[in-house]
Design a protein around this motif. Sequence first.
Motif, mmCIF file in Angstrom:
data_model
loop_
_atom_site.group_PDB
_atom_site.id
_atom_site.type_symbol
_atom_site.label_atom_id
_atom_site.label_comp_id
_atom_site.label_asym_id
_atom_site.label_seq_id
_atom_site.Cartn_x
_atom_site.Cartn_y
_atom_site.Cartn_z
ATOM 1 N N UNK A 657 0.804 -1.225 0.000
ATOM 2 C CA UNK A 657 0.000 0.000 0.000
ATOM 3 C C UNK A 657 0.837 1.276 0.000
ATOM 4 N N UNK A 658 2.060 1.225 0.504
ATOM 5 C CA UNK A 658 2.894 2.419 0.606
ATOM 6 C C UNK A 658 3.825 2.531 -0.595
ATOM 7 N N UNK A 659 4.196 3.774 -0.896
ATOM 8 C CA UNK A 659 5.271 3.977 -1.862
ATOM 9 C C UNK A 659 6.601 3.578 -1.213
ATOM 10 N N UNK A 660 7.637 3.399 -2.054
ATOM 11 C CA UNK A 660 8.920 2.910 -1.524
ATOM 12 C C UNK A 660 9.516 3.879 -0.513
ATOM 13 N N UNK A 661 9.501 5.181 -0.840
ATOM 14 C CA UNK A 661 10.098 6.156 0.065
ATOM 15 C C UNK A 661 9.347 6.211 1.392
ATOM 16 N N UNK A 662 8.022 6.217 1.306
ATOM 17 C CA UNK A 662 7.216 6.287 2.531
ATOM 18 C C UNK A 662 7.388 5.025 3.367
ATOM 19 N N UNK A 663 7.512 3.898 2.673
ATOM 20 C CA UNK A 663 7.682 2.632 3.387
ATOM 21 C C UNK A 663 8.989 2.619 4.176
ATOM 22 N N UNK A 664 10.083 2.989 3.509
ATOM 23 C CA UNK A 664 11.386 2.951 4.189
ATOM 24 C C UNK A 664 11.484 4.014 5.269
ATOM 25 N N UNK A 665 10.874 5.162 5.048
ATOM 26 C CA UNK A 665 10.888 6.202 6.074
ATOM 27 C C UNK A 665 10.082 5.796 7.295
ATOM 28 N N UNK A 666 9.052 4.956 7.085
ATOM 29 C CA UNK A 666 8.219 4.521 8.216
ATOM 30 C C UNK A 666 8.930 3.476 9.063
ATOM 31 N N UNK A 667 9.573 2.502 8.413
ATOM 32 C CA UNK A 667 10.158 1.408 9.187
ATOM 33 C C UNK A 667 11.520 1.770 9.764
ATOM 34 N N UNK A 668 12.139 2.879 9.310
ATOM 35 C CA UNK A 668 13.476 3.212 9.810
ATOM 36 C C UNK A 668 13.451 3.620 11.282
ATOM 37 N N UNK A 669 12.257 3.943 11.796
ATOM 38 C CA UNK A 669 12.154 4.327 13.206
ATOM 39 C C UNK A 669 12.207 3.112 14.135
ATOM 40 N N UNK A 670 12.132 1.908 13.574
ATOM 41 C CA UNK A 670 12.114 0.691 14.382
ATOM 42 C C UNK A 670 13.274 -0.194 13.945
ATOM 43 N N UNK A 671 14.379 -0.223 14.678
ATOM 44 C CA UNK A 671 15.524 -1.065 14.292
ATOM 45 C C UNK A 671 15.167 -2.531 14.156
ATOM 46 N N UNK A 672 14.345 -3.015 15.068
ATOM 47 C CA UNK A 672 13.965 -4.433 15.001
ATOM 48 C C UNK A 672 13.171 -4.730 13.741
ATOM 49 N N UNK A 673 12.324 -3.784 13.330
ATOM 50 C CA UNK A 673 11.545 -3.974 12.106
ATOM 51 C C UNK A 673 12.463 -3.962 10.898
ATOM 52 N N UNK A 674 13.466 -3.072 10.914
ATOM 53 C CA UNK A 674 14.442 -3.029 9.823
ATOM 54 C C UNK A 674 15.152 -4.364 9.666
ATOM 55 N N UNK A 675 15.557 -4.924 10.808
ATOM 56 C CA UNK A 675 16.271 -6.199 10.773
ATOM 57 C C UNK A 675 15.375 -7.318 10.248
ATOM 58 N N UNK A 676 14.120 -7.342 10.694
ATOM 59 C CA UNK A 676 13.202 -8.383 10.234
ATOM 60 C C UNK A 676 12.877 -8.221 8.758
ATOM 61 N N UNK A 677 12.772 -6.981 8.314
ATOM 62 C CA UNK A 677 12.495 -6.771 6.888
ATOM 63 C C UNK A 677 13.679 -7.224 6.031
ATOM 64 N N UNK A 678 14.888 -6.931 6.516
ATOM 65 C CA UNK A 678 16.069 -7.393 5.789
ATOM 66 C C UNK A 678 16.098 -8.916 5.701
ATOM 67 N N UNK A 679 15.745 -9.566 6.801
ATOM 68 C CA UNK A 679 15.694 -11.028 6.802
ATOM 69 C C UNK A 679 14.623 -11.537 5.850
ATOM 70 N N UNK A 680 13.489 -10.834 5.834
ATOM 71 C CA UNK A 680 12.408 -11.224 4.932
ATOM 72 C C UNK A 680 12.833 -11.077 3.474
#
Length: 916
Positions: A657-680
């Motif tokens: 649902x999100x654009x790429x820029x909005x998506x990355x800007x949203x998840x960058x506030x959560x380090x754990x989410x960043x790590x899980x997304x990288x794993x995904x």
Amino acid sequence: MHPCLKDRVQKLPVLLLHQEEESLPFSEHKLHVEEEELEVEAQEAGHQVVVLLQAEEELHLSKFQISRHVLKNQYNLFFLHMFTCLAYMLYKKFEVYSMGWIDQVNLQDLKVTVAPSGGPIAVVRDDTKLTPVQTSGKPIIFIFSPSGELKSTIKWSGGKIVEINWSSSEELLCIQDDGSVSAYDIFGNYQNSFQMGQEAREMKIIDARTFPSSTGTGLVVLTTNFRFFVVNNIKDPRIRRFPDIPGVNIAPSCWAAIHGDDRQTRVIVAKEKDIYLLDYSEQHVAQKTPEISHHHLSIIAMAVSPCGKLVALLTDAGVIWIGSFDFRRKFCEHDAQCMLPAVQLVWCGSGAVVLNLGSVLLVLSPNRDNFTLILDSTSHVCPEVDGLRIITNSSHEFLQKVPLPNQEIFRIGSMSPGAILVEASREFQKRSHRAEEYIRLVKNQLEQAVIQCIQAAGNEWQPGVQKMLLRAAQLGKSFLFDKVDSELFVGMCQTLRILNAVRNYKIALPLTFQQYEQLGKTGLLNRLILRRQYSIAIQICQYLQMSEADGIPRVLTEWACYKIKHGLGKLDAEQLASEISAKLGTGSKVSYSSIALKAIECKQEKLAIRLLDFEHRASEQIPLLLKLGQEPQALAKAVESGDPNLIYYVLVVMKETYSADKFYMTIRHYPSVNALYAKLCRTIQMGSLEQIYEQEDNFNAQAILSVKDSYRAQKLENRSAMLTTAVKQYRQAKAEIAASLTEDQLKLLKTQSSYESKFGCPVIDVSLNDTLKLLMRRRDIKETEEMVKKFKVPERRLWWLKVTTFAEIGDWAELEKLSRLKKSPIGYEPFVDVCLQYNNVTEAQRYLPKVEEHLSIKYYVKAKLYTEAAQIAFQRRDTEALHYVQSRCSSNRDAVDMINSLIAKLANPSESQNKR
């Protein structure tokens, strides 16, 4: 009287169902069993009371002479006025309610349909009768409670109504001639609708029937071309067509639907005198010929018993035929001699057939016995599983066969154990000594008497009779010392408390004990929720201690959903959410997600979001937040829950649902989410990891990603380019060691590429050590030296590679030259090891003397030179080493004896000197 008889009488449990929202007169239903005298005053019963006095007579039994005073008080009035004998079976008719619609409703001009199991009543104007109309002509459907209280009206605006019927879940089904079926609740609120198919729409429907099925409520319709269509479950309408009726294309004179134990629906159709059994599963039509002795031209009515095993037919000559549903057996045939046209032909339970002639009911059993009931006005009858509901302009009555325990107890002159126990209870209430004599009379059958009284109490409608029977059961139970299961008695008390409460005319749910057993606690709760009787539903849940899934949390959730639906426009979202949370609390038992879902259905998204704040289960909360478009809030809740699966779920939805820029800007506030997304991304390649690392300026991660991508590249040029990029990224990350190693790998890749073209064998993607060993095996000394210089291979590693390579190719001469070249930087143990590895003990003996002194014994043993090892140990006077050598050569007897002698010499040095 027995001295301890009075002390053993215990009081029954009492349920106090206090009403919070309605004031209901429950005091008349309380089943208090007290020890005061049961006063019977004949004048209170009026003309209905019949006092039967039987003169005292002497009963001689078991050496006891006792006198029995048989008194049939006001509770036994059924025997003369309400009990009717029918083939040794007693039937009773009693008033359930005095209808509140008196002087407002005339059933003669109306179509009436009654919901099963004490359900509501719906009426609509009968189009086939001429009646004065004061409205526009569109029909109005009136829905009444069983006590005649108007619940709602439906101003019909659709097409022509062919039939109205109730489902088992108390939904009013309005079947139109175009095949459309609309469902309404008991308050006239539209629920849903479905179609009976294209053919039904085009050809039009002329008749319809509902029937109970194994999955709910089924519906059969008849079209103008005389075809039948069936839906076995109105909740999941799957339309099936029955085979065509053979013969002349004329309308059926009557028909009925039957759902058998095999879960197959069949239709019994009568066309004049002929009867056909239609089965859609086999597309088969079977013609049946019932044995009817009276002359007739057609069959005008039929009815199937609640058990589905019996069928009743009514001919145009007024003859009623009763037989099996497959028409193979005939039970009876009776000439009803009815001069009036029949209104209804129905079953009273599964034991008798009732022919409704308007204000006259003819009751006939398969045993050819019958009786007639004359009513005060036109009636409508509704068959139940255990009897028949009779609706008239002034009353709501119930006709049923008297259950066997009640017959045994209340039959005139009965000497059954239950009847005697009831007499004992009456005498005990009078504090008479006869109570003990009656107890002794049934001493050996006391358990049976108690069970009879308990069962009979459940079948009685009047609380006074219930109390009388339960008093008798309690008295007998006190002499049995737990021989009768207490749960039976307590359970009956609980059931009667509940039944008496819901039978109150304000709630108007006239369930019999058998209907309640069939419906169950959950079914009763569903009925109360449908009637919006939340208060008494909660009290019943508390009283029965029902589980969370079926109990109070569910009732509170339904109340909240009702509050949302009917509170729109009256309160804003914040006020409504606060009111609901204040009532329900924030405990874990209430499903706020279900309430929020109801708010979403009502287009109250703000209210739904506010309600979800009270939901503690993240698995229920997050999907609804995503449905409401609250992705950041859903992501925050998922992170709080600590559940990786929920975080993954939110990430997948946000990625879509999100654009790429909005998506990355949203998840960058959560380090754990960043790590899980990288794993995904690494697992399923859902997105580009490079974009994440670029957003974070993570040059080290970018370099690692470039190195990994280089090994996926097929062409050497692409791989070299990616490694070059990785070197630059490592430089940006100030990781000099990693950059240097990557440069070395790039140089190795280029060198291997040249070797591969030169030697014609695969060299790329092997390690530096393997590349050097390849050159040594080819004895390319020059290239080996260049590689050593280029990659700065340490001397120790080079010696290791030479030792292992010479041993692998069996070049023992080169190995010996290497050992003599200079002192080995890795020692001479590796020389011995590689020789022994390739079973060359002779060559190993060259290097054993050069082995380190503290390792020499170990390596001699390893070469299986036990004698030499023992001699070295003896020279060093090392007893422990001798024992070590001895343990390794236990199979060599000569070596063991020699070592033993050496050990003995070390142990006694003086003896060895004397011998010398």
